[in-house]
Design a protein around this motif. Structure first.
Motif, PDB file in Angstrom:
ATOM      1  N   THR A  11      13.447   0.270  11.158  1.00  0.00           N
ATOM      2  CA  THR A  11      12.532  -0.635  10.458  1.00  0.00           C
ATOM      3  C   THR A  11      11.486   0.184   9.714  1.00  0.00           C
ATOM      4  O   THR A  11      11.480   1.412   9.775  1.00  0.00           O
ATOM      5  N   ARG A  12      10.660  -0.523   8.976  1.00  0.00           N
ATOM      6  CA  ARG A  12       9.700   0.200   8.129  1.00  0.00           C
ATOM      7  C   ARG A  12       8.450  -0.637   7.911  1.00  0.00           C
ATOM      8  O   ARG A  12       8.441  -1.874   8.094  1.00  0.00           O
ATOM      9  N   PHE A  13       7.375   0.063   7.508  1.00  0.00           N
ATOM     10  CA  PHE A  13       6.166  -0.597   7.003  1.00  0.00           C
ATOM     11  C   PHE A  13       6.030  -0.066   5.587  1.00  0.00           C
ATOM     12  O   PHE A  13       6.170   1.138   5.358  1.00  0.00           O
ATOM     13  N   ALA A  14       5.768  -0.977   4.637  1.00  0.00           N
ATOM     14  CA  ALA A  14       5.853  -0.585   3.220  1.00  0.00           C
ATOM     15  C   ALA A  14       4.607  -1.019   2.444  1.00  0.00           C
ATOM     16  O   ALA A  14       4.669  -1.918   1.608  1.00  0.00           O
ATOM     17  N   PRO A  15       3.470  -0.392   2.704  1.00  0.00           N
ATOM     18  CA  PRO A  15       2.250  -0.822   2.012  1.00  0.00           C
ATOM     19  C   PRO A  15       2.193  -0.349   0.555  1.00  0.00           C
ATOM     20  O   PRO A  15       2.819   0.648   0.199  1.00  0.00           O
ATOM     21  N   SER A  16       1.460  -1.099  -0.242  1.00  0.00           N
ATOM     22  CA  SER A  16       1.163  -0.677  -1.613  1.00  0.00           C
ATOM     23  C   SER A  16      -0.247  -0.098  -1.603  1.00  0.00           C
ATOM     24  O   SER A  16      -1.179  -0.778  -1.164  1.00  0.00           O
ATOM     25  N   PRO A  17      -0.426   1.118  -2.086  1.00  0.00           N
ATOM     26  CA  PRO A  17      -1.762   1.732  -2.034  1.00  0.00           C
ATOM     27  C   PRO A  17      -2.681   1.225  -3.140  1.00  0.00           C
ATOM     28  O   PRO A  17      -3.100   1.962  -4.020  1.00  0.00           O
ATOM     29  N   ILE A  47       5.800   4.125   0.781  1.00  0.00           N
ATOM     30  CA  ILE A  47       4.650   3.842  -0.075  1.00  0.00           C
ATOM     31  C   ILE A  47       5.161   3.171  -1.350  1.00  0.00           C
ATOM     32  O   ILE A  47       5.903   3.769  -2.136  1.00  0.00           O
ATOM     33  N   GLU A  48       4.761   1.918  -1.549  1.00  0.00           N
ATOM     34  CA  GLU A  48       5.266   1.139  -2.683  1.00  0.00           C
ATOM     35  C   GLU A  48       4.256   1.228  -3.834  1.00  0.00           C
ATOM     36  O   GLU A  48       3.385   0.370  -4.003  1.00  0.00           O
ATOM     37  N   ASP A  49       4.405   2.315  -4.585  1.00  0.00           N
ATOM     38  CA  ASP A  49       3.374   2.670  -5.574  1.00  0.00           C
ATOM     39  C   ASP A  49       3.883   2.610  -7.013  1.00  0.00           C
ATOM     40  O   ASP A  49       3.530   3.460  -7.831  1.00  0.00           O
ATOM     41  N   SER A 199      10.774  -3.113 -10.544  1.00  0.00           N
ATOM     42  CA  SER A 199       9.879  -4.183 -10.106  1.00  0.00           C
ATOM     43  C   SER A 199       9.866  -4.174  -8.578  1.00  0.00           C
ATOM     44  O   SER A 199      10.689  -3.498  -7.955  1.00  0.00           O
ATOM     45  N   TYR A 200       8.979  -4.940  -7.995  1.00  0.00           N
ATOM     46  CA  TYR A 200       8.931  -5.042  -6.538  1.00  0.00           C
ATOM     47  C   TYR A 200      10.304  -5.424  -5.980  1.00  0.00           C
ATOM     48  O   TYR A 200      10.833  -4.781  -5.086  1.00  0.00           O
ATOM     49  N   HIS A 201      10.892  -6.521  -6.516  1.00  0.00           N
ATOM     50  CA  HIS A 201      12.149  -7.022  -5.956  1.00  0.00           C
ATOM     51  C   HIS A 201      13.246  -5.957  -5.986  1.00  0.00           C
ATOM     52  O   HIS A 201      13.988  -5.778  -5.024  1.00  0.00           O
ATOM     53  N   SER A 203      13.001  -2.556  -6.356  1.00  0.00           N
ATOM     54  CA  SER A 203      12.743  -1.330  -5.581  1.00  0.00           C
ATOM     55  C   SER A 203      12.890  -1.574  -4.090  1.00  0.00           C
ATOM     56  O   SER A 203      13.437  -0.744  -3.368  1.00  0.00           O
ATOM     57  N   VAL A 204      12.366  -2.709  -3.623  1.00  0.00           N
ATOM     58  CA  VAL A 204      12.400  -2.969  -2.186  1.00  0.00           C
ATOM     59  C   VAL A 204      13.851  -3.139  -1.707  1.00  0.00           C
ATOM     60  O   VAL A 204      14.226  -2.657  -0.638  1.00  0.00           O
ATOM     61  N   THR A 205      14.666  -3.782  -2.525  1.00  0.00           N
ATOM     62  CA  THR A 205      16.063  -4.005  -2.138  1.00  0.00           C
ATOM     63  C   THR A 205      16.830  -2.687  -2.120  1.00  0.00           C
ATOM     64  O   THR A 205      17.560  -2.381  -1.174  1.00  0.00           O
ATOM     65  N   ILE A 217      10.660  -6.286   8.904  1.00  0.00           N
ATOM     66  CA  ILE A 217       9.614  -7.066   9.576  1.00  0.00           C
ATOM     67  C   ILE A 217       8.435  -7.101   8.624  1.00  0.00           C
ATOM     68  O   ILE A 217       7.874  -6.048   8.273  1.00  0.00           O
ATOM     69  N   ARG A 218       8.085  -8.275   8.137  1.00  0.00           N
ATOM     70  CA  ARG A 218       7.007  -8.387   7.149  1.00  0.00           C
ATOM     71  C   ARG A 218       6.444  -9.803   7.194  1.00  0.00           C
ATOM     72  O   ARG A 218       6.976 -10.673   7.877  1.00  0.00           O
ATOM     73  N   GLY A 219       5.365 -10.024   6.434  1.00  0.00           N
ATOM     74  CA  GLY A 219       4.657 -11.298   6.510  1.00  0.00           C
ATOM     75  C   GLY A 219       5.399 -12.447   5.836  1.00  0.00           C
ATOM     76  O   GLY A 219       6.268 -12.243   4.985  1.00  0.00           O
ATOM     77  N   ASP A 221       4.374 -14.260   3.646  1.00  0.00           N
ATOM     78  CA  ASP A 221       4.112 -14.329   2.201  1.00  0.00           C
ATOM     79  C   ASP A 221       5.332 -13.848   1.410  1.00  0.00           C
ATOM     80  O   ASP A 221       5.465 -14.183   0.228  1.00  0.00           O
ATOM     81  N   LEU A 222       6.219 -13.089   2.055  1.00  0.00           N
ATOM     82  CA  LEU A 222       7.403 -12.582   1.353  1.00  0.00           C
ATOM     83  C   LEU A 222       8.675 -13.331   1.743  1.00  0.00           C
ATOM     84  O   LEU A 222       9.774 -12.953   1.338  1.00  0.00           O
ATOM     85  N   PHE A 223       8.510 -14.428   2.499  1.00  0.00           N
ATOM     86  CA  PHE A 223       9.677 -15.188   2.968  1.00  0.00           C
ATOM     87  C   PHE A 223      10.581 -15.592   1.789  1.00  0.00           C
ATOM     88  O   PHE A 223      11.790 -15.369   1.803  1.00  0.00           O
TER      89      PHE A 223
END
Ligand code: GLU
Length: 285
Positions: A11-17, A47-49, A199-201, A203-205, A217-219, A221-223
């Motif tokens: 799993t991962r945590f993927a914050p945007s700085p 890091i989603e930058d 884009s976010y969609h 890159s994240v995929t 595992i994320r909030g 808000d991204l459901f």
């Protein structure tokens, strides 16, 4: 605590700085880290930058410091999206080969105006669905605007994409259960922005697949974004992770914790003398 063995769970945590972390981020990061520890799996930090106008190295440095203070450890090197634009380009090329992308020249203002003119136009979870204005442009008109230097984004032809997949797509959330994808919910999302070649969609995929993430595992808000990711996985032959969207933490007046609402940052809480254990308790963990 260390999430270091290899049970196959990743799993991962993927914050945007784009600012400092607050309690809500700590909650999300700790949930993912704890899940990796419990499963004897791996925990990654990404890091989603890609948003070069809003992301800053000093925010990234502060995020790493906050997470280390909380007691998290993660694998190195950390993947920084801005360093992997070629991977996103390769995915775009595959979609373009199948004729599933088109250039969109609309400004935000034009998109807002179109939504106001057609108030009954479909709305998705993120507001009005893009009405597809530029999908209807002739190849000659597209070429003319590109040659004239008009900035453009690349959008996914969502209906065409759903036809190309040719089967009903689903994904599963650990709490909400099986979800059915419907491209009408999101419409022609942007896959490469005017200012950034992804884009976010997208890159994240691409990254979740490249990094072998088995559990996202994320909030919540991204459901709703997940059905876009599921569609891209099907188009790009990528595996679908298991998803768990956790509730967002709210402040005392029921408002979601967020940078823009002036929530206290982790650095503020640390400065007030709170310990990592206090932060866990405040987050309800
Ligand atoms: N970078 C996203 C954010 O900070 C999170 C992406 C994800 O977890 O899928 O909201």
């Amino acid at each position: 605590m260390q999430a270091a063995s290899d049970s196959g769970f990743v799993t991962r945590f993927a914050p945007s700085p784009t600012g400092a972390l607050h309690l809500g981020h700590a909650y999300s990061a700790l949930l993912a880290f704890d899940a990796a520890c419990a499963a004897g799996g791996r925990f990654l930090l990404r890091i989603e930058d890609i948003d070069t106008t809003r992301c800053r190295p000093e925010f990234e440095a502060a995020i790493l410091e906050d997470l280390a203070w909380l007691g998290l450890t993660w694998e190195k090197p950390v993947r920084r999206q801005s360093e992997h634009l070629d991977d996103y380009r390769a995915a775009l090329d595959r979609l373009a080969e199948r004729d599933l992308l088109y250039p969109c020249f609309c400004t935000r203002k034009e998109i807002r105006a179109a939504a106001t003119r057609h108030p009954k136009a479909p709305h998705g979870p993120d507001g009005p669905v893009y009405p597809g204005t530029c999908r209807a442009l002739s190849p000659a008109e597209r070429d003319r605007r590109i040659a004239a230097g008009t900035p453009f984004a690349l959008r996914l032809d969502a209906a065409g994409a759903a036809r190309a997949v040719g089967r009903r797509l689903t994904w599963t959330d650990a709490e909400a259960g099986e979800q059915i994808c419907d491209s009408a919910n999101h419409g022609d999302v942007v896959l490469a922005r005017k200012d950034v070649p992804t884009s976010y969609h997208l890159s994240v995929t691409v990254d979740d697949a490249l990094q072998g993430v088995t559990d996202v595992i994320r909030g919540t808000d991204l459901f709703h974004a997940t059905q876009v990711h599921r569609l891209l996985q099907a188009l790009l032959d990528l595996p679908t992770p298991a998803y768990r969207h956790h509730p967002l933490l709210l402040d005392g007046s029921g408002v979601r914790l967020a940078k823009r609402h002036g929530s206290k940052t982790l650095a503020d809480l640390r400065g007030e003398g709170l310990t990592p254990a206090d932060v866990r308790r405040q987050a309800g963990l």
